[in-house]
Design a protein around this motif. Structure first.
Motif, PDB file in Angstrom:
ATOM      1  N   GLN A 295     -35.501   6.237   1.350  1.00 41.66           N
ATOM      2  CA  GLN A 295     -35.289   5.243   0.282  1.00 41.66           C
ATOM      3  C   GLN A 295     -36.668   4.817  -0.196  1.00 41.66           C
ATOM      4  OE1 GLN A 295     -35.288   1.350   1.694  1.00 41.66           O
ATOM      5  NE2 GLN A 295     -36.459   1.347  -0.211  1.00 41.66           N
ATOM      6  N   THR A 296     -36.976   5.061  -1.434  1.00 43.77           N
ATOM      7  CA  THR A 296     -38.351   4.872  -1.920  1.00 43.77           C
ATOM      8  C   THR A 296     -38.713   3.396  -2.087  1.00 43.77           C
ATOM      9  OG1 THR A 296     -37.660   5.060  -4.234  1.00 43.77           O
ATOM     10  CG2 THR A 296     -38.324   7.087  -3.109  1.00 43.77           C
ATOM     11  N   GLY A 297     -40.033   3.124  -2.102  1.00 44.24           N
ATOM     12  CA  GLY A 297     -40.547   1.761  -2.192  1.00 44.24           C
ATOM     13  C   GLY A 297     -40.638   1.270  -3.619  1.00 44.24           C
ATOM     14  N   MET A 298     -39.514   0.895  -4.196  1.00 41.74           N
ATOM     15  CA  MET A 298     -39.452   0.438  -5.587  1.00 41.74           C
ATOM     16  C   MET A 298     -39.854  -1.029  -5.690  1.00 41.74           C
ATOM     17  SD  MET A 298     -35.714   2.145  -6.318  1.00 41.74           S
ATOM     18  CE  MET A 298     -35.180   1.730  -4.641  1.00 41.74           C
ATOM     19  N   GLY A 299     -40.835  -1.315  -6.576  1.00 45.49           N
ATOM     20  CA  GLY A 299     -41.297  -2.675  -6.748  1.00 45.49           C
ATOM     21  C   GLY A 299     -40.192  -3.627  -7.161  1.00 45.49           C
ATOM     22  N   TRP A 300     -40.126  -4.808  -6.535  1.00 46.47           N
ATOM     23  CA  TRP A 300     -39.139  -5.857  -6.769  1.00 46.47           C
ATOM     24  C   TRP A 300     -37.738  -5.475  -6.309  1.00 46.47           C
ATOM     25  CZ3 TRP A 300     -41.838  -9.981  -7.653  1.00 46.47           C
ATOM     26  CH2 TRP A 300     -42.976  -9.950  -8.481  1.00 46.47           C
ATOM     27  N   VAL A 301     -37.529  -4.231  -5.882  1.00 49.49           N
ATOM     28  CA  VAL A 301     -36.194  -3.758  -5.498  1.00 49.49           C
ATOM     29  C   VAL A 301     -36.122  -3.514  -3.995  1.00 49.49           C
ATOM     30  CG1 VAL A 301     -34.475  -1.923  -5.792  1.00 49.49           C
ATOM     31  CG2 VAL A 301     -35.828  -2.704  -7.757  1.00 49.49           C
ATOM     32  N   ALA A 302     -37.106  -2.821  -3.446  1.00 47.08           N
ATOM     33  CA  ALA A 302     -37.091  -2.424  -2.038  1.00 47.08           C
ATOM     34  C   ALA A 302     -37.605  -3.564  -1.164  1.00 47.08           C
ATOM     35  CB  ALA A 302     -37.918  -1.164  -1.830  1.00 47.08           C
ATOM     36  N   GLY A 303     -36.765  -4.598  -1.021  1.00 49.87           N
ATOM     37  CA  GLY A 303     -37.072  -5.722  -0.159  1.00 49.87           C
ATOM     38  C   GLY A 303     -36.417  -5.559   1.198  1.00 49.87           C
ATOM     39  N   PRO A 304     -36.530  -6.563   2.064  1.00 58.07           N
ATOM     40  CA  PRO A 304     -36.012  -6.451   3.429  1.00 58.07           C
ATOM     41  C   PRO A 304     -34.535  -6.098   3.519  1.00 58.07           C
ATOM     42  CG  PRO A 304     -37.495  -8.324   3.279  1.00 58.07           C
ATOM     43  CD  PRO A 304     -37.310  -7.809   1.880  1.00 58.07           C
ATOM     44  N   ARG A 305     -33.697  -6.639   2.627  1.00 59.92           N
ATOM     45  CA  ARG A 305     -32.263  -6.367   2.736  1.00 59.92           C
ATOM     46  C   ARG A 305     -31.957  -4.900   2.482  1.00 59.92           C
ATOM     47  NH1 ARG A 305     -27.822  -9.730  -0.694  1.00 59.92           N
ATOM     48  NH2 ARG A 305     -27.969  -8.048  -2.234  1.00 59.92           N
ATOM     49  N   LEU A 306     -32.519  -4.332   1.424  1.00 58.05           N
ATOM     50  CA  LEU A 306     -32.256  -2.926   1.114  1.00 58.05           C
ATOM     51  C   LEU A 306     -32.889  -2.011   2.160  1.00 58.05           C
ATOM     52  CD1 LEU A 306     -31.123  -0.785  -0.798  1.00 58.05           C
ATOM     53  CD2 LEU A 306     -33.266  -0.905  -2.088  1.00 58.05           C
ATOM     54  N   VAL A 307     -34.121  -2.297   2.527  1.00 55.48           N
ATOM     55  CA  VAL A 307     -34.838  -1.443   3.478  1.00 55.48           C
ATOM     56  C   VAL A 307     -34.122  -1.396   4.824  1.00 55.48           C
ATOM     57  CG1 VAL A 307     -36.986  -1.202   4.793  1.00 55.48           C
ATOM     58  CG2 VAL A 307     -37.071  -1.746   2.353  1.00 55.48           C
ATOM     59  N   SER A 308     -33.703  -2.551   5.329  1.00 53.94           N
ATOM     60  CA  SER A 308     -33.021  -2.576   6.624  1.00 53.94           C
ATOM     61  C   SER A 308     -31.662  -1.883   6.546  1.00 53.94           C
ATOM     62  CB  SER A 308     -32.872  -4.009   7.115  1.00 53.94           C
ATOM     63  OG  SER A 308     -32.158  -4.804   6.187  1.00 53.94           O
ATOM     64  N   ALA A 309     -30.970  -2.022   5.418  1.00 55.54           N
ATOM     65  CA  ALA A 309     -29.670  -1.355   5.263  1.00 55.54           C
ATOM     66  C   ALA A 309     -29.848   0.162   5.247  1.00 55.54           C
ATOM     67  CB  ALA A 309     -28.985  -1.822   3.988  1.00 55.54           C
ATOM     68  N   ALA A 310     -30.865   0.639   4.542  1.00 55.72           N
ATOM     69  CA  ALA A 310     -31.132   2.077   4.514  1.00 55.72           C
ATOM     70  C   ALA A 310     -31.507   2.582   5.900  1.00 55.72           C
ATOM     71  CB  ALA A 310     -32.245   2.384   3.515  1.00 55.72           C
ATOM     72  N   ALA A 311     -32.337   1.806   6.609  1.00 51.65           N
ATOM     73  CA  ALA A 311     -32.758   2.202   7.953  1.00 51.65           C
ATOM     74  C   ALA A 311     -31.573   2.220   8.913  1.00 51.65           C
ATOM     75  CB  ALA A 311     -33.842   1.256   8.457  1.00 51.65           C
ATOM     76  N   ASN A 312     -30.734   1.204   8.845  1.00 53.56           N
ATOM     77  CA  ASN A 312     -29.560   1.160   9.724  1.00 53.56           C
ATOM     78  C   ASN A 312     -28.593   2.300   9.442  1.00 53.56           C
ATOM     79  OD1 ASN A 312     -30.204  -1.076  11.322  1.00 53.56           O
ATOM     80  ND2 ASN A 312     -29.472  -2.513   9.773  1.00 53.56           N
ATOM     81  N   ALA A 313     -28.615   2.806   8.198  1.00 47.15           N
ATOM     82  CA  ALA A 313     -27.740   3.923   7.835  1.00 47.15           C
ATOM     83  C   ALA A 313     -28.283   5.265   8.318  1.00 47.15           C
ATOM     84  CB  ALA A 313     -27.543   3.964   6.323  1.00 47.15           C
ATOM     85  N   GLY A 314     -29.525   5.283   8.793  1.00 50.67           N
ATOM     86  CA  GLY A 314     -30.107   6.519   9.306  1.00 50.67           C
ATOM     87  C   GLY A 314     -31.206   7.108   8.459  1.00 50.67           C
ATOM     88  N   ALA A 315     -31.461   6.501   7.288  1.00 50.84           N
ATOM     89  CA  ALA A 315     -32.533   6.977   6.414  1.00 50.84           C
ATOM     90  C   ALA A 315     -33.840   6.268   6.752  1.00 50.84           C
ATOM     91  CB  ALA A 315     -32.157   6.721   4.953  1.00 50.84           C
ATOM     92  N   LEU A 316     -34.912   6.675   6.088  1.00 50.53           N
ATOM     93  CA  LEU A 316     -36.188   5.971   6.208  1.00 50.53           C
ATOM     94  C   LEU A 316     -36.300   4.988   5.058  1.00 50.53           C
ATOM     95  CD1 LEU A 316     -39.001   5.507   7.436  1.00 50.53           C
ATOM     96  CD2 LEU A 316     -39.854   7.344   5.943  1.00 50.53           C
ATOM     97  N   GLY A 317     -36.198   3.705   5.347  1.00 53.86           N
ATOM     98  CA  GLY A 317     -36.376   2.685   4.326  1.00 53.86           C
ATOM     99  C   GLY A 317     -37.842   2.372   4.135  1.00 53.86           C
ATOM    100  N   ILE A 318     -38.251   2.218   2.880  1.00 52.83           N
ATOM    101  CA  ILE A 318     -39.648   1.922   2.558  1.00 52.83           C
ATOM    102  C   ILE A 318     -39.725   0.588   1.832  1.00 52.83           C
ATOM    103  CG2 ILE A 318     -41.714   2.667   1.329  1.00 52.83           C
ATOM    104  CD1 ILE A 318     -41.108   4.526   3.564  1.00 52.83           C
ATOM    105  N   LEU A 319     -40.459  -0.360   2.392  1.00 51.83           N
ATOM    106  CA  LEU A 319     -40.644  -1.684   1.817  1.00 51.83           C
ATOM    107  C   LEU A 319     -41.723  -1.627   0.741  1.00 51.83           C
ATOM    108  CD1 LEU A 319     -39.800  -4.739   2.306  1.00 51.83           C
ATOM    109  CD2 LEU A 319     -41.841  -4.868   3.769  1.00 51.83           C
ATOM    110  N   ALA A 320     -41.433  -2.157  -0.449  1.00 46.10           N
ATOM    111  CA  ALA A 320     -42.419  -2.183  -1.541  1.00 46.10           C
ATOM    112  C   ALA A 320     -43.288  -3.425  -1.398  1.00 46.10           C
ATOM    113  CB  ALA A 320     -41.709  -2.190  -2.889  1.00 46.10           C
ATOM    114  N   SER A 321     -44.609  -3.242  -1.354  1.00 41.29           N
ATOM    115  CA  SER A 321     -45.489  -4.379  -1.073  1.00 41.29           C
ATOM    116  C   SER A 321     -46.477  -4.707  -2.185  1.00 41.29           C
ATOM    117  CB  SER A 321     -46.280  -4.111   0.210  1.00 41.29           C
ATOM    118  OG  SER A 321     -47.342  -3.199  -0.013  1.00 41.29           O
ATOM    119  N   ALA A 322     -46.528  -3.906  -3.239  1.00 39.09           N
ATOM    120  CA  ALA A 322     -47.590  -4.075  -4.237  1.00 39.09           C
ATOM    121  C   ALA A 322     -47.564  -5.446  -4.898  1.00 39.09           C
ATOM    122  CB  ALA A 322     -47.487  -2.985  -5.302  1.00 39.09           C
ATOM    123  N   THR A 323     -46.405  -6.061  -5.016  1.00 41.17           N
ATOM    124  CA  THR A 323     -46.307  -7.363  -5.672  1.00 41.17           C
ATOM    125  C   THR A 323     -46.287  -8.514  -4.667  1.00 41.17           C
ATOM    126  OG1 THR A 323     -43.880  -7.212  -5.696  1.00 41.17           O
ATOM    127  CG2 THR A 323     -45.066  -6.386  -7.625  1.00 41.17           C
TER     128      THR A 323
END
Length: 352
Positions: free
Chosen positions: A21-49
């Motif tokens: 799951q790519t690190g999309m600015g303003w989108v890839a926050g903790p809720r999405l990243v943890s959900a992707a990780a719990n599903a078995g994918a690699l969640g990427i937290l967007a930090s540029a902002t």
């Protein structure tokens, strides 16, 4: 979910599915990243902002929500990149991903600390460079991908990169289902990275009216413009895109000044740091002040839509696959469906 995938990507990172799951600015926050990780994918937290304290809090929130590996996307050219790398090391983050190639020194520092380095590239020469510098894997994005993008389609770029490097290659740009994952694996990739597909999930914090704009879009409603920050940027056609493309230089400068001031306030950067980051983002070219300030358009225009829900005053980065997506599943459903479809597709090929 029972996943038995084994690819160089899953073995390297310790995930169950060959999906990022790519690190999309303003989108890839903790809720999405943890959900992707719990599903078995690699969640990427967007930090540029994010400020450094915000990034630390976000990393810790992801860790509270999941025990699975996850990563953080960094801007290698940011003025505080070294501080952010130190933070990732201190917080024991598994993966550092980069939108631009990190320096050999940054890669070495992360490698020495046991952090996997996975840059994103859009050209064969960039892939060869970061591989030689010690990157552990890389994401190769073709022109179908959302946000800043190149001119070469994934189906042309991916096999070139796979043949040019000997580290795991993750395919991005044009992927949203299991058929795409199967195709990428057949090309020799170790997995796929998906942005727009994860943006359009129930765990994504993007406002529902904005999600509906994506779901309603046809493939022809997704365009590439240089009017946001001077670089090719793939996004949905919208009122703001039309305004930017029809505006003159004076109007563009006024937009740039207003958004630069807003981004300065949000991040706490000085004007000097802001211009320095803009200059490095645009590859050190000899640019005018207005062209430099345009670099601040991207984060604030994205925030207007992705956070505030203002599709009239913001922009919506998007891969072309938005025109093929018509539902809002959970991250768990995305990963299960994608891997199951890929198994079926590969079995069908083998049976023939």
């Amino acid at each position: 979910m029972k996943i038995a995938w084994k690819t160089p990507l899953t073995e390297l990172v310790g995930i169950r599915a060959p999906i990022v799951q790519t690190g999309m600015g303003w989108v890839a926050g903790p809720r999405l990243v943890s959900a992707a990780a719990n599903a078995g994918a690699l969640g990427i937290l967007a930090s540029a902002t994010m400020t450094l304290p915000h990034l630390r809090d976000a990393i810790r929130e992801v860790r509270k929500r999941t025990g699975a590996p996850f990563g953080v996307n960094l801007r290698a050219d940011a003025s505080d990149a070294a501080d952010r790398v130190r933070l990732l090391i201190d917080e024991n983050v598994k993966v550092a991903s980069f939108a631009l190639a990190p320096s050999p020194a940054l890669i070495a520092r992360l490698n020495d600390a046991g952090v996997l380095v996975i840059p994103s590239v859009g050209a064969v020469r960039h892939a060869q460079k970061v591989a030689a510098w010690g990157a552990d894997a890389l994401i190769v994005q073709g022109s179908e991908g959302g946000g800043h993008t190149g001119q070469v389609a994934t189906t042309v770029l991916l096999p070139q990169v796979v043949d040019a490097v000997d580290i795991p290659v993750i395919a991005a740009g044009g992927f949203f289902d299991g058929r795409g994952l199967a195709a990428a694996l057949c090309y020799g990739a170790a997995g796929v990275a998906m942005g727009t597909r994860f943006l359009l999930t129930r765990e994504s914090t993007v406002p529902d009216p904005v999600k509906q704009r994506y779901l309603a879009a046809a493939v022809t409603d997704i365009t590439v413009t240089t009017k946001v920050d001077g670089l090719p940027h793939r996004m949905l056609r919208s009122e703001m895109v039309a305004t930017l493309e029809s505006s003159g230089r004076t109007t563009q400068l006024l937009h740039a000044l207003r958004h630069a001031a807003a981004f300065k306030k949000h991040t706490g950067l000085s004007w000097r740091q802001l211009l320095q980051d803009a200059r490095t983002l645009r590859h050190g070219k000899d640019l005018t002040l207005s062209q430099l300030l345009l670099a601040a358009n991207t984060p604030m225009l994205l925030k207007a839509a992705m956070v505030d829900g203002r599709t009239d005053t913001g922009v919506m980065a998007s891969g072309q696959v938005a025109g093929l997506i018509d539902d809002l599943p959970s991250c768990q459903e995305v990963v299960e469906r994608t891997t199951n479809e890929a198994r079926t597709a590969l079995a069908r090929i083998a049976s023939r």
